[in-house]
Write an enzyme that holds these catalytic residues in place. Structure first.
Site, PDB file in Angstrom:
ATOM      1  CG  MET A  21      -2.095  -0.969   1.065  1.00 47.67           C
ATOM      2  SD  MET A  21      -3.205  -0.895   2.490  1.00 47.67           S
ATOM      3  CE  MET A  21      -3.861   0.781   2.342  1.00 47.67           C
ATOM      4  CB  VAL A  24       7.000   2.805   6.980  1.00 51.52           C
ATOM      5  CG1 VAL A  24       7.171   3.381   8.386  1.00 51.52           C
ATOM      6  CG2 VAL A  24       5.630   2.141   6.851  1.00 51.52           C
ATOM      7  CE  LYS A  39       0.814   1.559   6.817  1.00 52.57           C
ATOM      8  NZ  LYS A  39       0.150   0.569   7.687  1.00 52.57           N
ATOM      9  CG  ASP A 134      -3.081  -9.146   8.082  1.00 51.15           C
ATOM     10  OD1 ASP A 134      -2.977 -10.383   7.954  1.00 51.15           O
ATOM     11  OD2 ASP A 134      -2.447  -8.335   7.390  1.00 51.15           O
TER      12      ASP A 134
END
Length: 569
Positions: A21, A24, A39, A134
């Site tokens: 995605m 960082v 992030k 997750d």
């Protein structure tokens, strides 16, 4: 011209990692002068409503949470079309990287110390209505101070919120996903519990319980397959520990533990919570060293091994029986009865433990000085010793040493309490003794009662532990002051918040009484500049040296670390 190294008032320092995605970065907050992690969402994904929604959902989830074992969100940042999250910077390594580099299973104690902290953070998140969905080793960061930090709430679900995924779409990582997630269900607290049990299994066995050549095969294994037993192939895993893991890995959520706390209690992990970060210590410790390698297992009698095996297989039969259709359960009762009969037969042939059969009434100190052994309920106890966590070691977590008799009015009974505290098997005896003496105002008994509330299986209550440690500390009991400092340091307070200033205050008070554990933590505070202290490696070295003289765990290693740094300058 815009400085490409600046995001608002945050200066980018270095790239920490790249994911599906986004990225960082480590950065510096130029206003508050603190290190942070930023992030960011990949530029091409900022046009995708699904990914933007997921990114915002993570920020929403984290904004609800403030816990020592969960990464803290400082603030979201919107700059033009770009979205950022400014978060706590955790110096450490993810658990998956540690396991990969180590190349072999972790010891039972380290594994449970990791799980104790992760379960504590997840229990808090669930209480706040946030389901992670997750949980896996890469989302558990092992910080340099031994603390576990739960990362990446990117697909977390806030209870009652609008779902971000289509019904029937699986979310998570197949190797760690619960069966209901594999089927496309939303999952709840018990899904996180299942995933954490998979992580624990992997730490103990060296590999997750389920595998498959394809993602489809793997998800089918999660839904239908049974995890291979751990007893007797994994050293140190008891039938009780295995049973707790297998219960958490049940295919149907209602057959698992009702919540994360009950799972942690059943594992015996909650009892380690107060010392968990010290047990883990650092990522490097887990890679290079662990009790799995240091401790030499005590040889077991063959019948003891057979009993453990029988208990393990009997528990497996019971779990299978519960999953059967009622019509098939009757046919299975004969098999279960046979297993129980085998267990009973093995119990009959197991020789009695010498320690239990001994009916000594006196003990020789080595110089002819015979001292009576205290008794509780006509059972012989250990010689009159004082369990003092200041001298704790891995084999003796309470640190039993010798002291002069207490001058309190209840000194005759405090001996029995000390002896019972020395043997974890007698903590059920110790609890009522400690409670009675603590309520009478005995500061040493208050400390022992707090220790029982912090560590005794089935009695863990950190609020009670905190209150009794504080009562004892207020009376000047040094061990209680050091333990209270640890609770403030690690956020095991009634409100769940860390208070470094209070921790420092209690460590300083205990250090005035030459308490080794307080000296160790004060040394760390001076080494790292915690709680507003100026960094002073010379002061840290002095304190580590004092603690090492008292055999405080990790003090000698910390002292050598300081000396090596000094030698490099």
């Amino acid at each position: 011209m815009t400085d490409p190294q600046m995001i608002g008032h945050y200066r980018i320092v270095k790239l920490l990692g790249v994911g599906a995605m986004g990225k960082v970065h480590a950065a510096l907050d130029t206003f508050l002068e603190r290190e942070v992690a930023i992030k960011s969402l990949r530029a091409e994904l900022t046009q995708d409503p699904d990914f933007v929604g997921r990114f915002r959902a993570e920020a929403t989830s984290l904004a609800k949470l403030n816990h020592p074992n969960i990464t803290t969100l400082y603030s979201p940042v919107l700059e033009g079309n770009d979205l950022y999250m400014v978060m706590e910077l955790v110096n450490g390594r993810p658990l998956d990287e540690i396991l990969r580099e180590r190349g072999k299973p972790l010891g039972v104690k380290e594994s449970l110390a990791v799980i104790a902290q992760a379960a504590d953070g997840l229990a808090y998140a669930h209480q706040m209505g946030v389901i992670h969905r997750d949980i896996k080793p890469s989302n558990l960061m092992v910080a340099d101070d031994g603390r576990i930090k739960i990362m990446d709430f990117g697909i977390a679900r806030v209870r009652g919120s609008v779902r971000l995924t289509r019904a029937g779409t699986a979310v998570g990582t197949p190797l760690y996903m619960s069966p209901e997630q594999c089927r496309g269900g939303e999952g709840d607290e018990r899904s996180d519990l299942y995933s954490l049990a998979v992580v624990l299994y992997e730490m103990l066995a060296g590999a997750p319980p389920f595998s498959g050549a394809t993602e489809y095969d793997l998800t089918q294994a999660q839904i239908h397959a049974e995890a291979p037993p751990l007893v007797p192939r994994i050293s140190g895993v008891t039938p009780e520990l295995e049973s707790a893991i297998m219960t958490a890995l049940s295919k149907r959520p209602e057959q698992r533990f009702p919540n994360m706390r009950s799972f942690s209690d059943a594992l015996g992990a909650t009892a380690l919570r107060i010392d968990a970060s010290s047990i883990v210590r650092s990522a490097g410790h887990l890679v290079q060293d662990s009790t799995a390698e240091r401790d030499v297992p005590t040889p077991e009698h063959m019948s003891t091994k057979l009993i453990a095996l029988a208990k393990s297989r009997s528990a497996t039969l019971v779990r299978r029986f519960k999953r059967l259709h009622p019509a098939a359960q009757g046919a299975s009762l004969g098999v279960a009865a046979a297993a129980l009969a085998t267990l009973a037969f093995l119990a009959l042939i197991e020789p009695s433990s010498p320690a239990r059969d001994e009916r000594q009434t006196r003990t020789d100190s080595g110089d002819g000085d015979h001292r009576p052994i205290s008794r509780v309920n006509d059972e012989p106890l250990q010689p009159r010793g004082d369990c003092n966590s200041q001298f704790a070691t891995r084999n003796d977590p309470l640190g039993c040493n010798w002291r002069q008799p207490s001058s309190s009015s209840s000194s005759a009974s405090i001996y029995d309490l000390r002896a019972a505290m020395k043997d974890r098997g007698r903590w059920d005896i110790a609890f009522p003794l400690a409670q009675k003496l603590a309520e009478s105002g005995d500061k040493e008994a208050q400390y022992h009662l707090a220790t029982l509330y912090a560590k005794a299986p089935g009695r863990q209550n950190f609020s009670e532990a905190f209150n009794w440690f504080k009562k004892s500390a207020m009376q000047g009991y040094a061990d209680a002051q050091a333990s209270l400092g640890v609770m403030y340091k690690d956020g095991m307070t009634p409100d769940g918040r860390q208070d470094p200033t209070e921790a420092l205050r209690w460590f300083q008070q205990a250090e005035t009484q030459n308490n080794g554990r307080a000296q160790y933590w004060l040394g760390e505070a001076y080494e790292k500049g915690l709680a507003g202290l100026d960094v002073s490696r010379s002061k840290a070295e002095e304190l580590y040296y004092k603690a090492s003289l008292q055999d405080v765990p990790d003090a000698a290693e910390a002292l050598q670390r300081i000396k090596r740094r000094r030698g490099r300058r």
